[in-house]
Design an enzyme around this catalytic site. Structure first.
Site, PDB file in Angstrom:
ATOM      1  N   GLY A 130      15.646  -5.389  11.729  1.00  0.00           N
ATOM      2  CA  GLY A 130      15.825  -4.172  12.508  1.00  0.00           C
ATOM      3  C   GLY A 130      17.254  -3.850  12.878  1.00  0.00           C
ATOM      4  CG  ASP A 194       9.394   0.965   6.275  1.00  0.00           C
ATOM      5  OD1 ASP A 194       8.787   0.670   7.329  1.00  0.00           O
ATOM      6  OD2 ASP A 194       9.573   2.137   5.906  1.00  0.00           O
ATOM      7  CB  ALA A 195       8.478  -3.948   9.879  1.00  0.00           C
ATOM      8  CB  SER A 241      15.880  -6.557  16.719  1.00  0.00           C
ATOM      9  OG  SER A 241      16.680  -5.603  17.387  1.00  0.00           O
ATOM     10  CG  LEU A 242      11.342  -4.134  13.623  1.00  0.00           C
ATOM     11  CD1 LEU A 242       9.945  -3.572  13.672  1.00  0.00           C
ATOM     12  CD2 LEU A 242      11.688  -4.570  12.209  1.00  0.00           C
ATOM     13  CG  LEU A 291      14.754  -7.361  21.224  1.00  0.00           C
ATOM     14  CD1 LEU A 291      15.900  -6.527  20.677  1.00  0.00           C
ATOM     15  CD2 LEU A 291      15.222  -8.206  22.401  1.00  0.00           C
ATOM     16  CE1 TYR A 293      13.427   0.107  29.295  1.00  0.00           C
ATOM     17  CE2 TYR A 293      11.880   1.776  28.545  1.00  0.00           C
ATOM     18  CZ  TYR A 293      12.972   1.401  29.324  1.00  0.00           C
ATOM     19  OH  TYR A 293      13.581   2.327  30.113  1.00  0.00           O
ATOM     20  CE1 TYR A 303      10.894   3.651  24.649  1.00  0.00           C
ATOM     21  CE2 TYR A 303       8.817   2.675  25.339  1.00  0.00           C
ATOM     22  CZ  TYR A 303       9.936   2.662  24.532  1.00  0.00           C
ATOM     23  OH  TYR A 303      10.103   1.648  23.615  1.00  0.00           O
ATOM     24  CG  LEU A 341      22.504  -1.398  24.680  1.00  0.00           C
ATOM     25  CD1 LEU A 341      23.618  -1.875  25.613  1.00  0.00           C
ATOM     26  CD2 LEU A 341      22.286  -2.401  23.554  1.00  0.00           C
TER      27      LEU A 341
END
Length: 422
Positions: A130, A194-195, A241-242, A291, A293, A303, A341
Site C-alpha cells: 500500500g 491490487d489487494a 497499509s492500504l 492500520l 482509524y 468518513y 495524517l
C-alpha cells in the site's frame, strides 16, 4: 576467646592462606576471560569509560550486567585499568562491569549489550503493501524497518506504480529516503499489487483492459506472493497499509451496496487474504501489522462510504487472525489505530468549506487530544517497529492507539460548553 581461625594449627593457617590466594587468582582469571569475551562482542574499554557502540552501549561511562558464576566479593583490576569489575548480590546471578569514572548507564542482560529500540533486522524480509508515496504511514514504517537493516519489499497499486517509481528517482525524495546513519533507504523490489483481487480469475475484464494496469504485470495477491517467494524465499514481516472506499465522501445513508462492499473488500478483507496467502511463506515468529482509524468505534462525520464499517471489520478480523494464524503459522497479527495524517491519499477526501476532511480531522485532534503536539508519521513508524519485532514478541491480537490519546476523550474541549474554562 580467640577467633576460630587463630585457634587452628599453623599448617591449617597456611592452607587457608593458600586457598584464599589461589581462589582469588582463579576468580581474577575468570574475570579476565570474561572481559576478553566481551571484547569479542565489541565492548572496548577506553580511558575512563566503557565504550560499546557496536552492541548498543554509548557514552564515556556505563554499566553492563550479565549472568556469571561469581562469589559475593569485589575484585579490583590492576592500577590504570579502564574498568572495575564487581560482583552483584550475594550469590551467582550477575556480574556488573562498571566504568571506573562512574556508574551511570544501561543495565544489559544476557551478555548482549544494546539500547532499547536498537533492533538488528539484517536478513529479515519485510513486505509493505500500500505504499505509493513518501508521505504516508506505510513509508514511515518501511523507513524504521530499513533503519534496523531489514530488506524492504513494497507492493504498490498498479495505476500509480510508475508515478511512484519515478518519484523515488527524484532529488526531492532523497531526504525522505535518508536513514538515521545518513544513507538512503534502498527498496529491494516494488511489485504491482491490487489487494481487491485474490487471483487472476477475480479480475474483471474492464480492469484487465484498463490502460492504467497496462504493463504492470501480475498484480493479484496470490500472484504477488508467488513472485515474492521466488525472489526472496521467506518473509518475516508483513504490513497492510492500504484502504479504499470509492464512496468515502458519501454519508452512510447514501452509500450504495456496491460502494459499501468495495470499501470492505479493499480495506478489510484484503488483510484476511494477505495473511492467508503470505502465511505459508512467513517464518515462524513473524509479525503482521495493519492500520486502522478511530472511526472503527466512534462516529466520524465525513468518513463515509462504509469506511468506518470496514475499519471495524479490520479490527475484529485482527483478533481472529491473531488466533488462527498464530496457531497455524506461529505468527503475530496486530493493528494500529493511527491518528489523522495529511498524506497525499487522505488529502483527496472532501473539500467542504475550503478544508479537506483530513485538515479538519487534524485540527480537531490537536484541539482535543491529551497531547497537543502534531502527530508525526514517525510516531506510527516507531510503534509499528515495536509490534513487528521481538520487542513485543508476546503481543498479538491488539489494537494499539497511536493518536496522541484522542481515542480516550469522551468530551470535546473546543465545545462552546468549555468556552469559559482555562
Amino acid at each position: 576467646l580467640k577467633p576460630s581461625w587463630l585457634r587452628q594449627p599453623p599448617c591449617h593457617l597456611l592452607l587457608f592462606s593458600y586457598r584464599f590466594l589461589f581462589g582469588r587468582m582463579r576468580f581474577e582469571q575468570r574475570v579476565q576471560r570474561r572481559a576478553a569475551s566481551l571484547g569479542a562482542l565489541g565492548l572496548l574499554a577506553a580511558g575512563a569509560g566503557l565504550v560499546a557502540s557496536s552492541v548498543g552501549v554509548l557514552g564515556s561511562s556505563g554499566q553492563v550486567a550479565f549472568s556469571a558464576p561469581v562469589p559475593s566479593a569485589t575484585a579490583a583490576p590492576a592500577t590504570g585499568s579502564a574498568v572495575a569489575v564487581a560482583a552483584v548480590g550475594t550469590s551467582w546471578p550477575a556480574l556488573a562491569v562498571r566504568a571506573a569514572a562512574g556508574s551511570s548507564g544501561a543495565v544489559l542482560r544476557g551478555g548482549v549489550a544494546r539500547k532499547a529500540m536498537q533492533m538488528d533486522l539484517t536478513g529479515k524480509v519485510a513486505f509493505i503493501a500500500g505504499v505509493a508515496d513518501a508521505s504516508g504511514y506505510g513509508w514511515a514504517i518501511a523507513r524504521e524497518l530499513a533503519n534496523a537493516g531489514a530488506t524492504i519489499v513494497i507492493g504498490s497499486w498498479p495505476p500509480v506504480l510508475k508515478i511512484f517509481q519515478a518519484t523515488l528517482k527524484k532529488k526531492a525524495t532523497e531526504e525522505a529516503r535518508r536513514l538515521d546513519d545518513g544513507s538512503l533507504m534502498e527498496i529491494s523490489k516494488i511489485y504491482a499489487l491490487d489487494a481487491m483481487y485474490d487471483s487472476p480469475d477475480d479480475v474483471p475484464e474492464d480492469v484487465m483492459a484498463n490502460k492504467r494496469y497496462s504493463g504492470a504485470g501480475p498484480f493479484t495477491i496470490s500472484e504477488v506472493v508467488a513472485q515474492v517467494e521466488k525472489d526472496f524465499g521467506k518473509v518475516d514481516i508483513l504490513v497492510h497499509s492500504l484502504a479504499n472506499g470509492p464512496e468515502v465522501t458519501k454519508p452512510l445513508l447514501e452509500t450504495s451496496r456496491s460502494g459499501y462492499l468495495a470499501a470492505s473488500s479493499a480495506s478489510a478483507y484484503s488483510l484476511v487474504s494477505m495473511v492467508s496467502k503470505f502465511g505459508p511463506i512467513m517464518n515462524e515468529g513473524g509479525s503482521v501489522v495493519s492500520l486502522s482509524y478511530v472511526a472503527a468505534e466512534k462516529t466520524i462525520p465525513g468518513y463515509g462510504g462504509g469506511m468506518s464499517s470496514a475499519k471495524a471489520q479490520l479490527e475484529s478480523d485482527t483478533r481472529t487472525l491473531a488466533f488462527e494464524a498464530g496457531r497455524k503459522y506461529g505468527i503475530r497479527v496486530n493493528t494500529i489505530s493511527a491518528g489523522p495524517l495529511k498524506s497525499r491519499a487522505a488529502s483527496a477526501i472532501g473539500n467542504d468549506g475550503g478544508k479537506t476532511f483530513i485538515e479538519r480531522a487534524i485540527d480537531y485532534s490537536e484541539a482535543n487530544s491529551p497531547l497537543t503536539r502534531p502527530l508525526l508519521a514517525a510516531d506510527v513508524g516507531k510503534a509499528a517497529m515495536c509490534l513487528l519485532t521481538d520487542l513485543m514478541a508476546g503481543v498479538t491480537g491488539i489494537t494499539l492507539y497511536v493518536d496522541n490519546g484522542l481515542h480516550s476523550m469522551g468530551m470535546t474541549l473546543d465545545s462552546p460548553a468549555f468556552a469559559d474554562m482555562d
